[in-house]
Motif scaffolding. Sequence first.
Motif, PDB file in Angstrom:
ATOM      1  N   VAL A  95       0.830  -1.196   0.000  1.00 36.80           N
ATOM      2  CA  VAL A  95       0.000   0.000   0.000  1.00 36.80           C
ATOM      3  C   VAL A  95       0.870   1.254   0.000  1.00 36.80           C
ATOM      4  O   VAL A  95       1.983   1.257   0.524  1.00 36.80           O
ATOM      5  CB  VAL A  95      -0.972   0.036   1.196  1.00 36.80           C
ATOM      6  CG1 VAL A  95      -2.021  -1.048   1.080  1.00 36.80           C
ATOM      7  CG2 VAL A  95      -0.245  -0.070   2.518  1.00 36.80           C
ATOM      8  N   LEU A  96       0.343   2.302  -0.614  1.00 33.44           N
ATOM      9  CA  LEU A  96       0.975   3.622  -0.628  1.00 33.44           C
ATOM     10  C   LEU A  96       0.303   4.451   0.460  1.00 33.44           C
ATOM     11  O   LEU A  96      -0.922   4.577   0.474  1.00 33.44           O
ATOM     12  CB  LEU A  96       0.815   4.277  -1.990  1.00 33.44           C
ATOM     13  CG  LEU A  96       1.261   3.431  -3.190  1.00 33.44           C
ATOM     14  CD1 LEU A  96       1.035   4.204  -4.493  1.00 33.44           C
ATOM     15  CD2 LEU A  96       2.717   3.015  -3.067  1.00 33.44           C
ATOM     16  N   THR A  97       1.105   5.000   1.378  1.00 36.98           N
ATOM     17  CA  THR A  97       0.545   5.670   2.544  1.00 36.98           C
ATOM     18  C   THR A  97       1.255   6.989   2.817  1.00 36.98           C
ATOM     19  O   THR A  97       2.288   7.295   2.233  1.00 36.98           O
ATOM     20  CB  THR A  97       0.683   4.784   3.801  1.00 36.98           C
ATOM     21  OG1 THR A  97       2.080   4.576   4.064  1.00 36.98           O
ATOM     22  CG2 THR A  97       0.005   3.440   3.610  1.00 36.98           C
ATOM     23  N   ASP A  98       0.673   7.747   3.753  1.00 36.97           N
ATOM     24  CA  ASP A  98       1.360   8.925   4.274  1.00 36.97           C
ATOM     25  C   ASP A  98       1.701   8.658   5.738  1.00 36.97           C
ATOM     26  O   ASP A  98       1.411   7.580   6.266  1.00 36.97           O
ATOM     27  CB  ASP A  98       0.516  10.189   4.101  1.00 36.97           C
ATOM     28  CG  ASP A  98      -0.835  10.125   4.808  1.00 36.97           C
ATOM     29  OD1 ASP A  98      -0.893   9.574   5.931  1.00 36.97           O
ATOM     30  OD2 ASP A  98      -1.830  10.635   4.260  1.00 36.97           O
ATOM     31  N   ASP A  99       2.328   9.643   6.398  1.00 33.53           N
ATOM     32  CA  ASP A  99       2.736   9.395   7.778  1.00 33.53           C
ATOM     33  C   ASP A  99       1.723   9.919   8.789  1.00 33.53           C
ATOM     34  O   ASP A  99       2.004   9.933   9.989  1.00 33.53           O
ATOM     35  CB  ASP A  99       4.142   9.937   8.063  1.00 33.53           C
ATOM     36  CG  ASP A  99       4.253  11.440   7.927  1.00 33.53           C
ATOM     37  OD1 ASP A  99       3.220  12.103   7.682  1.00 33.53           O
ATOM     38  OD2 ASP A  99       5.373  11.965   8.072  1.00 33.53           O
ATOM     39  N   TYR A 100       0.539  10.300   8.320  1.00 31.57           N
ATOM     40  CA  TYR A 100      -0.523  10.686   9.253  1.00 31.57           C
ATOM     41  C   TYR A 100      -1.451   9.490   9.512  1.00 31.57           C
ATOM     42  O   TYR A 100      -2.668   9.589   9.451  1.00 31.57           O
ATOM     43  CB  TYR A 100      -1.303  11.888   8.716  1.00 31.57           C
ATOM     44  CG  TYR A 100      -2.336  12.408   9.696  1.00 31.57           C
ATOM     45  CD1 TYR A 100      -1.943  12.913  10.931  1.00 31.57           C
ATOM     46  CD2 TYR A 100      -3.685  12.382   9.391  1.00 31.57           C
ATOM     47  CE1 TYR A 100      -2.877  13.371  11.831  1.00 31.57           C
ATOM     48  CE2 TYR A 100      -4.632  12.846  10.293  1.00 31.57           C
ATOM     49  CZ  TYR A 100      -4.231  13.338  11.515  1.00 31.57           C
ATOM     50  OH  TYR A 100      -5.159  13.798  12.410  1.00 31.57           O
TER      51      TYR A 100
END
Length: 232
Positions: free
Chosen positions: A161-166
């Motif tokens: 999965v592609l994610t952000d750090d929030y």
Amino acid sequence: MTTTKNALVVRGGWDGHQPVETTELFIPYLRGNGFDVRVEEGPAVYADADYMAGVDLIIQCNTMTTIEKDEFEGLRAAVENGTGLAGWHGGIADSYRNNSDYLHLIGGQFACHPGKHADERTGGQSDNYVPYTVAMTPEGASHPITEGIGDFDLVTEQYWVLTDDYIDVLATTTQKVREWDPWHREVTSPAIWTRQWGKGRIFVATPGHHVDILEDTNVKTIIERGMLWASR
């Protein structure tokens, strides 16, 4: 006095993820925990602001489909105002590819599920079933959703999965480098995470391709806890 909560199940999209069968697995649990459950076969209900204002929890199981602008805005407004949003696998992490704001809301987007060697493939869904480990993070070890659950193994689709750090990551999974893969180092992705959005809580578990995976004791327990944690 017991106050009934309202849960909305939105399901549909690709039949390969068994949206009816998998949601029916959890509806009795929700009812047993005091929820009045409404089921919709698509996201149109999200545009009904008056109804959505009274929803405490949304279970979304709707893979590879689309969402209209007013539907998404209704969903986002509900979450921002305190409605919980929970789901598993492609039903939440691969729902509305046409809407980047939805991807932003969820915090993680399915990219791929690397499968077997070409010589082992037969043309069915099992081509993408591989053995992998769901590994708890230090935060996951003490979180109410995953507390007391150790690392566990599955043989099913492993989500990259592609994610952000929030996002708050409760468990991860690491995609190995195999001789036929084009990448050159291991890739670790969140497998279970939460996200706070406005007043609302979001819970995502990437395992859950079929009913049999959701019936795994660890997966089922995590999703049951995750739904209750996310609820208003």
